[in-house]
Scaffold this motif. Structure first.
Motif, PDB file in Angstrom:
ATOM      1  N   ALA A  18       0.825  -1.205   0.000  1.00 39.21           N
ATOM      2  CA  ALA A  18       0.000   0.000   0.000  1.00 39.21           C
ATOM      3  C   ALA A  18       0.863   1.260   0.000  1.00 39.21           C
ATOM      4  O   ALA A  18       0.567   2.232  -0.701  1.00 39.21           O
ATOM      5  N   VAL A  19       1.942   1.242   0.766  1.00 37.56           N
ATOM      6  CA  VAL A  19       2.838   2.398   0.794  1.00 37.56           C
ATOM      7  C   VAL A  19       3.473   2.616  -0.579  1.00 37.56           C
ATOM      8  O   VAL A  19       3.568   3.751  -1.064  1.00 37.56           O
ATOM      9  N   ASP A  20       3.899   1.536  -1.235  1.00 39.17           N
ATOM     10  CA  ASP A  20       4.502   1.666  -2.568  1.00 39.17           C
ATOM     11  C   ASP A  20       3.503   2.245  -3.575  1.00 39.17           C
ATOM     12  O   ASP A  20       3.863   3.097  -4.405  1.00 39.17           O
ATOM     13  N   LEU A  21       2.264   1.791  -3.520  1.00 40.79           N
ATOM     14  CA  LEU A  21       1.252   2.316  -4.433  1.00 40.79           C
ATOM     15  C   LEU A  21       1.015   3.800  -4.192  1.00 40.79           C
ATOM     16  O   LEU A  21       0.889   4.587  -5.135  1.00 40.79           O
ATOM     17  N   ALA A  22       0.960   4.189  -2.926  1.00 42.53           N
ATOM     18  CA  ALA A  22       0.717   5.598  -2.619  1.00 42.53           C
ATOM     19  C   ALA A  22       1.882   6.475  -3.058  1.00 42.53           C
ATOM     20  O   ALA A  22       1.687   7.574  -3.584  1.00 42.53           O
ATOM     21  N   TYR A  54     -12.647   4.198   1.256  1.00 50.48           N
ATOM     22  CA  TYR A  54     -12.628   5.106   0.105  1.00 50.48           C
ATOM     23  C   TYR A  54     -11.453   6.086   0.213  1.00 50.48           C
ATOM     24  O   TYR A  54     -10.763   6.346  -0.783  1.00 50.48           O
ATOM     25  N   ARG A  55     -11.225   6.617   1.391  1.00 49.51           N
ATOM     26  CA  ARG A  55     -10.098   7.548   1.569  1.00 49.51           C
ATOM     27  C   ARG A  55      -8.776   6.843   1.326  1.00 49.51           C
ATOM     28  O   ARG A  55      -7.869   7.407   0.687  1.00 49.51           O
ATOM     29  N   LEU A  56      -8.657   5.626   1.815  1.00 50.64           N
ATOM     30  CA  LEU A  56      -7.420   4.883   1.580  1.00 50.64           C
ATOM     31  C   LEU A  56      -7.236   4.607   0.094  1.00 50.64           C
ATOM     32  O   LEU A  56      -6.122   4.731  -0.439  1.00 50.64           O
ATOM     33  N   GLY A  57      -8.307   4.234  -0.603  1.00 49.41           N
ATOM     34  CA  GLY A  57      -8.190   3.988  -2.036  1.00 49.41           C
ATOM     35  C   GLY A  57      -7.797   5.234  -2.804  1.00 49.41           C
ATOM     36  O   GLY A  57      -7.024   5.164  -3.764  1.00 49.41           O
ATOM     37  N   THR A  58      -8.305   6.407  -2.384  1.00 52.07           N
ATOM     38  CA  THR A  58      -7.909   7.658  -3.033  1.00 52.07           C
ATOM     39  C   THR A  58      -6.424   7.918  -2.854  1.00 52.07           C
ATOM     40  O   THR A  58      -5.728   8.355  -3.783  1.00 52.07           O
ATOM     41  N   THR A  59      -5.908   7.656  -1.666  1.00 46.49           N
ATOM     42  CA  THR A  59      -4.477   7.845  -1.416  1.00 46.49           C
ATOM     43  C   THR A  59      -3.624   6.877  -2.229  1.00 46.49           C
ATOM     44  O   THR A  59      -2.541   7.234  -2.704  1.00 46.49           O
ATOM     45  N   LEU A  60      -4.139   5.657  -2.418  1.00 41.11           N
ATOM     46  CA  LEU A  60      -3.381   4.642  -3.153  1.00 41.11           C
ATOM     47  C   LEU A  60      -3.536   4.770  -4.661  1.00 41.11           C
ATOM     48  O   LEU A  60      -2.855   4.068  -5.409  1.00 41.11           O
ATOM     49  N   GLY A  61      -4.445   5.634  -5.124  1.00 34.23           N
ATOM     50  CA  GLY A  61      -4.682   5.751  -6.551  1.00 34.23           C
ATOM     51  C   GLY A  61      -5.561   4.652  -7.108  1.00 34.23           C
ATOM     52  O   GLY A  61      -5.507   4.360  -8.304  1.00 34.23           O
ATOM     53  N   ILE A  62      -6.397   4.044  -6.264  1.00 35.75           N
ATOM     54  CA  ILE A  62      -7.308   2.982  -6.681  1.00 35.75           C
ATOM     55  C   ILE A  62      -8.713   3.578  -6.756  1.00 35.75           C
ATOM     56  O   ILE A  62      -9.205   4.149  -5.776  1.00 35.75           O
ATOM     57  N   ARG A  63      -9.362   3.421  -7.911  1.00 33.07           N
ATOM     58  CA  ARG A  63     -10.671   4.036  -8.100  1.00 33.07           C
ATOM     59  C   ARG A  63     -11.726   3.430  -7.185  1.00 33.07           C
ATOM     60  O   ARG A  63     -12.569   4.127  -6.637  1.00 33.07           O
ATOM     61  N   THR A  64     -11.717   2.144  -7.052  1.00 31.13           N
ATOM     62  CA  THR A  64     -12.696   1.482  -6.199  1.00 31.13           C
ATOM     63  C   THR A  64     -11.983   0.449  -5.341  1.00 31.13           C
ATOM     64  O   THR A  64     -11.043  -0.203  -5.788  1.00 31.13           O
ATOM     65  N   MET A  65     -12.464   0.308  -4.124  1.00 28.86           N
ATOM     66  CA  MET A  65     -11.874  -0.663  -3.208  1.00 28.86           C
ATOM     67  C   MET A  65     -12.652  -1.971  -3.192  1.00 28.86           C
ATOM     68  O   MET A  65     -12.417  -2.816  -2.320  1.00 28.86           O
ATOM     69  N   GLU A  66     -13.604  -2.120  -4.137  1.00 25.79           N
ATOM     70  CA  GLU A  66     -14.330  -3.373  -4.226  1.00 25.79           C
ATOM     71  C   GLU A  66     -13.370  -4.485  -4.643  1.00 25.79           C
ATOM     72  O   GLU A  66     -12.658  -4.374  -5.626  1.00 25.79           O
ATOM     73  N   GLY A  67     -13.388  -5.561  -3.909  1.00 25.02           N
ATOM     74  CA  GLY A  67     -12.500  -6.670  -4.213  1.00 25.02           C
ATOM     75  C   GLY A  67     -11.102  -6.523  -3.662  1.00 25.02           C
ATOM     76  O   GLY A  67     -10.252  -7.384  -3.913  1.00 25.02           O
ATOM     77  N   VAL A  68     -10.827  -5.448  -2.939  1.00 22.33           N
ATOM     78  CA  VAL A  68      -9.504  -5.239  -2.344  1.00 22.33           C
ATOM     79  C   VAL A  68      -9.536  -5.752  -0.902  1.00 22.33           C
ATOM     80  O   VAL A  68     -10.392  -5.335  -0.102  1.00 22.33           O
ATOM     81  N   ILE A  69      -8.644  -6.649  -0.595  1.00 20.43           N
ATOM     82  CA  ILE A  69      -8.558  -7.243   0.743  1.00 20.43           C
ATOM     83  C   ILE A  69      -7.263  -6.778   1.382  1.00 20.43           C
ATOM     84  O   ILE A  69      -6.179  -6.906   0.796  1.00 20.43           O
ATOM     85  N   LEU A  70      -7.362  -6.228   2.569  1.00 19.58           N
ATOM     86  CA  LEU A  70      -6.191  -5.773   3.312  1.00 19.58           C
ATOM     87  C   LEU A  70      -5.698  -6.892   4.213  1.00 19.58           C
ATOM     88  O   LEU A  70      -6.470  -7.461   4.995  1.00 19.58           O
ATOM     89  N   ARG A  71      -4.424  -7.213   4.061  1.00 22.10           N
ATOM     90  CA  ARG A  71      -3.814  -8.267   4.854  1.00 22.10           C
ATOM     91  C   ARG A  71      -2.903  -7.637   5.900  1.00 22.10           C
ATOM     92  O   ARG A  71      -2.004  -6.866   5.569  1.00 22.10           O
ATOM     93  N   GLY A  72      -3.138  -7.976   7.123  1.00 25.33           N
ATOM     94  CA  GLY A  72      -2.307  -7.454   8.207  1.00 25.33           C
ATOM     95  C   GLY A  72      -3.018  -7.651   9.526  1.00 25.33           C
ATOM     96  O   GLY A  72      -4.144  -8.148   9.606  1.00 25.33           O
ATOM     97  N   LYS A  73      -2.352  -7.269  10.576  1.00 26.83           N
ATOM     98  CA  LYS A  73      -2.942  -7.377  11.899  1.00 26.83           C
ATOM     99  C   LYS A  73      -2.617  -6.114  12.686  1.00 26.83           C
ATOM    100  O   LYS A  73      -1.565  -5.483  12.503  1.00 26.83           O
ATOM    101  N   ILE A  74      -3.560  -5.763  13.540  1.00 25.53           N
ATOM    102  CA  ILE A  74      -3.394  -4.552  14.338  1.00 25.53           C
ATOM    103  C   ILE A  74      -2.447  -4.797  15.504  1.00 25.53           C
ATOM    104  O   ILE A  74      -1.724  -3.890  15.926  1.00 25.53           O
TER     105      ILE A  74
END
Length: 478
Positions: free
Chosen positions: A45-49, A223-243
């Motif tokens: 995500a950081v690389d995309l942004a 939606y805000r995260l997708g705007t930062t990453l340059g992704i038009r829609t976050m449908e189908g995007v799965i975030l992998r990680g743990k808090i």
């Protein structure tokens, strides 16, 4: 009548197979294809942004221009060269000086080639200023990259927290609905009264509005995260990680205070000192002498440019000169001159810059101590909440056993379940708080932390622009 019916039945029996054979078979419609899912971890995500952020791309262009100026900083020593040619004709024809002499040509052709170079201490300090501007531009690009890195990581972990909160809420609602069915069965069997059933139903329905708000908040955060990453829609995007943080870091306050000078604001204040010194030297260079070297060649045609041979050297007069000029400004030595005022003002700005460094450093140290205290409190809170979750789970088990044995009312089970869900939610929030504090600490000291941030050092910036020897731009993609 029976004969007509038999003939019709016989005809239908013969034609039915033919009609069925000519009937087109239904076309199999393929099932709609699902959009491929995209899995993202925090580093991706950081690389995309960093690749899509418009502000960062603009800063890269600034760095590119500063790099070009730095590469050709010695162009100040290139002399000013000019080539000139003029063809003139006077309004009145020139007459011969002596009787019998031919009148001179009315047209005149003059040429000139000149080169001038002025050497002064101002040129040296100008090169220093260009070098400093290039270094500042690179550091500012790194700072902007770290800002985006921090923003993306914050948004990424916030979405993960909201997703986990929503899952906990949905799990809690499902458990409440299962409890409603269980109490309804007991009510039908005559084991509980209607009041108990209605209380359980109200408690379950009260959870729905909060889930609606959580879904809406999660949708907005994605939606805000997708705007930062340059992704038009976050449908189908799965975030992998743990808090949950990788580990609870053991931080030494004295050691970290020694790293306070790495802060970007402290570094900017220190660069301001060097910039002020360069400006002072530029102002002082107005008191220094300058040396000008000039060379000019000015051949002129003595005959008629329309009829004489232009390539014959005898038709040209050789003109030109070589000059050496020394210039010493005197205005700056007068009391109250503008040059002296500029020098004194720059000295005061240097003093201000030193005070600014001390002020910013003190502020960073205060922020650092506050962050370390918050990290310690958050770590203790997480441990306390974990212990509380263990107690809440045991309490919930005991409450269910007591209720199943008829020793307790159902309200005891409901309260124990609510306490357990609140404890799990509190642990989730504390883990998110601890991660955000670690990100703030890494950003404050410009120091990568293990498992939390990456090392963004000079020369390793993603999509960095470089200058080719021929002056062409190149891009190096990681």
């Amino acid at each position: 009548m029976k004969t007509i019916f038999r003939i019709s039945l016989f005809f239908f029996t013969l034609t039915a197979p033919l009609l069925l054979a000519r009937t087109p078979s239904p076309v199999a419609v393929p099932p709609p294809q699902q959009e491929p899912t995209l899995e993202l971890d925090v580093e991706t995500a950081v690389d995309l942004a960093l690749a899509a952020h418009l502000g960062l791309r603009s800063r890269r262009i600034d760095t590119l221009m500063a790099a070009r100026d730095y590469q050709y900083r010695h162009s100040l020593f290139i002399p000013e060269i000019a080539l000139q040619g003029s063809l003139s004709r006077p309004n009145e024809a020139a007459e011969a000086l002596f009787p019998g002499q031919d009148d001179p040509a009315r047209w005149r052709l003059d040429t000139a080639l000149s080169a001038t170079l002025t050497l002064s201490p101002h040129m040296i300090h100008s090169i220093r200023a260009v070098t400093q501007a290039y270094r500042d531009s690179r550091v500012e690009l790194e700072d902007a990259t770290r800002e985006i890195d921090l923003e993306v990581r914050r948004s990424f972990y916030q979405v993960l927290m909201l997703e986990e909160q929503l899952r906990l809420g949905e799990r809690r609602l499902d458990a409440a609905l299962e409890r409603v069915e269980e109490i309804r069965n007991q009510y039908d069997a005559g084991l509980v009264d209607e009041l108990t059933l209605r209380q359980v139903q109200v408690s379950a329905e009260n959870q729905r509005p909060a889930l609606v708000q959580q879904r809406r908040g999660l949708q907005t955060a994605r939606y805000r995260l997708g705007t930062t990453l340059g992704i038009r829609t976050m449908e189908g995007v799965i975030l992998r990680g743990k808090i949950e943080p990788e580990e609870i870091l053991q931080l030494d306050q004295e050691e970290l205070l020694g790293l306070a000078s790495r802060n970007d604001q402290v570094q900017a204040a220190q660069r301001a000192i060097e910039s002020a010194r360069i400006q002072k030297d530029l102002a002082r260079s107005a008191l220094m002498p300058s040396l000008s070297l000039g060379l000019s060649l000015a051949p002129s045609l003595t005959g008629d440019p329309w009829s004489d041979d232009l390539w014959r050297s005898g038709n040209w007069d050789d003109g030109g000169s070589f000059s050496v000029t020394v210039r010493q400004p005197l205005e700056g030595f007068l009391p109250g001159s503008s040059t002296r005022q500029k020098i004194q003002n720059q000295e005061d700005r240097i003093t201000q810059a030193h005070l600014r460094v001390a002020e910013v450093l003190e502020s960073v140290e205060v922020q650092l101590v506050d962050l370390l205290g918050s990290l310690e409190s958050s770590a203790e809170a997480m441990q306390s909440v974990r212990n509380n979750i263990a107690l809440a789970e045991r309490t919930y088990e005991l409450a269910r056993e007591a209720y199943a044995g008829g020793l307790r009312d159902y309200s005891v089970v409901r309260d124990a379940e609510i306490d357990l869900a609140d404890a799990r939610l509190q642990l989730l929030q504390e883990q998110h708080t601890y991660r955000e504090l670690l990100l703030d600490l890494s950003h404050l000291l410009q120091t990568p932390l293990p498992g939390e941030t990456r090392d963004l050092t000079e020369g390793k910036l993603p999509l960095e622009h470089t200058i080719a020897p021929e002056g062409k731009t190149e891009k190096e993609n990681p």
